[in-house]
Design an enzyme around this catalytic site. Sequence first.
Site, mmCIF file in Angstrom:
data_model
loop_
_atom_site.group_PDB
_atom_site.id
_atom_site.type_symbol
_atom_site.label_atom_id
_atom_site.label_comp_id
_atom_site.label_asym_id
_atom_site.label_seq_id
_atom_site.Cartn_x
_atom_site.Cartn_y
_atom_site.Cartn_z
ATOM 1 N N ASP A 229 33.339 59.027 18.784
ATOM 2 C CA ASP A 229 32.557 57.393 19.548
ATOM 3 C C ASP A 229 33.670 56.316 19.548
ATOM 4 O O ASP A 229 34.251 56.357 18.959
ATOM 5 C CB ASP A 229 31.139 57.324 18.776
ATOM 6 C CG ASP A 229 30.020 56.323 19.286
ATOM 7 O OD1 ASP A 229 29.691 56.481 20.291
ATOM 8 O OD2 ASP A 229 30.380 55.666 18.925
ATOM 9 N N GLU A 289 35.103 60.210 23.607
ATOM 10 C CA GLU A 289 34.301 59.303 24.910
ATOM 11 C C GLU A 289 35.537 58.037 24.797
ATOM 12 O O GLU A 289 35.478 56.820 24.207
ATOM 13 C CB GLU A 289 33.479 58.230 23.615
ATOM 14 C CG GLU A 289 32.659 57.605 24.642
ATOM 15 C CD GLU A 289 31.077 56.236 24.534
ATOM 16 O OE1 GLU A 289 30.997 55.936 24.924
ATOM 17 O OE2 GLU A 289 31.958 56.049 22.487
#
Length: 565
Positions: A229, A289
């Site tokens: 993330d 990401e």
Amino acid sequence: MTTRLISISLAMAMAGSFAGAAQTKSVDAEGHQWWQHAVFYEIYPRSFADSNNDGTGDLNGITAKMDYLRQLGVDAIWITPCFPSPQVDFGYDVSDYEDIDPVYGTLADFDRLLAEGKKRNIRVILDFVINHTSDQHKWFLDSKSSKDSAHRDWYMWRDGKAGGQPPNNWVSTFGGSAWKFDPATNQFYYHYFYAGQPDLNWRNPAVEKAMFDTNRWWYKRGVSGFRLDAVDTLFEREDLKDNPVLPGTNKFGDPNTEELYNKKLPEVHDVLSRLRAVADESDAVLIGETWTKTIDELKEYYGSGRKELQMPMDFLFTNINRLSPDEFRRQIAGVDSAGGWPVYLFSNHDIIRAYNRYGDGRHNDQIAKMMAGLYLTLRGTPIMYYGEELGMENNDPKRKEDVKDPIGRLGWPKDKGRDGQRTPMQWDSTANAGFSAATPWLPVPDSYKTHNVATEDKDPDSILNFYRRLLALRHTDPALLEGEYVALNTNDPNVVSYLRSYKKEAVLVVLNMSAADQTVSFDLAPQGFAGAKATTLLTTMKPAPSGAASVALGPFGVYLARLTK
Ligand code: GLC
């Protein structure tokens, strides 16, 4: 009809055995590893299946749907954070990296999910929230307790400027200053996201060690990798230089700034290369990401001269919001030549569903199939978003008081937040789409009555059955698995066409991105397929186009044919 069903199940059986082989061998004849042939599927656990009927999805719900996933043709599920969390950002605020939030179940439930996945050759990828923790994590609670605490330097604490002003002009991507004042110790802490998500200090080796160890802990348990993330924001410039101010304000009313000094710092890549070494200890895959702005930035995430992420996501692809053959061709060519293995996706829990982004309001179902025909036949690994295979649409909140996502609450009405793309999976046409007997945490759109698993299962022309056939082909056709991408007719303003070419075979893919009939012809001599025999593999056209010399497609039509020399 009967013949078609038999061929689908045969292809599925073959797909299953292929995945099995991929898991026991680490590379195939072309040197490809399991994740290069796998179809990934993102699950937002709050919204997939609710086994205990409390309105929120859970791990046992996911486990109960493993057969559905296997039949669909999924090889790996990425579950967004299911760790203990105060849920201010629905799990992206982790308060313990080595446990399961009771909302979703227990570690024993997780182990059962892993085991049931393994039986069906479905691997499990978890989400690693690497940039920040929750403000309720024990590390942060200790960190804020005093300036001398053992964990003080695990986060970014700084003195403010005169007059109680924050240390600099950096803004949070969730609105307002990225600094929050804490009166207990008279300092500010930095949070790029919500105030309940303080940034970790990645310059502190103790942070790196503790965070890397959490990965090892899950690898040992049996997970096959992580989706990382918010990696772009791991580091900030130590001198806290102000970001350049740009004209105007953003959706939250904050001044626009160019995020030069708190994003994409070179140090990010050092951490990723060391994290990759940890993943390599367990033959695991790292998905990033990575909000890259250029192909060069994407190349850096693969690692320049060293190993970083096997699967940085190509978000530039998701930025193409219209059916533009030129833009898709340009982006595919760029990613395909970036030197790593391409990763394609159309939407996720942060991005409006593809059904809405590309739909024209009249041909949405055809467009959904056509877009599947695009990204599931490219060279690379696709990451599906749950429900996309049904034509699930966004169901954005109508009133501010209904909004659950912090972005929507702060950004209303300019930004209604991300609830719309996170609604419950549509399993059948009963109340709440069969997701839960209780009122779900987010409402399902009316279209659930037609766009759901049970209804689409019975319709041979449904989006769901189109996905199943396409994924079965993807798992078995050598050219779709291994072939290179060769763009065709690159000036066509309406139709995207390409070959996936492998040895003596190729798959021809023709996708009409327009609402008008189109007829295209190909000169396949340069690729050595002039006069090749064409066998239809999959099409939305009735009757199927014959041959490859000239292909007639209706609005948003799809044609896939095997070419044999
Ligand atoms: C990532 C997640 C998003 C989350 C944010 C903060 O962008 O995908 O959902 O809000 O990180 O963790």
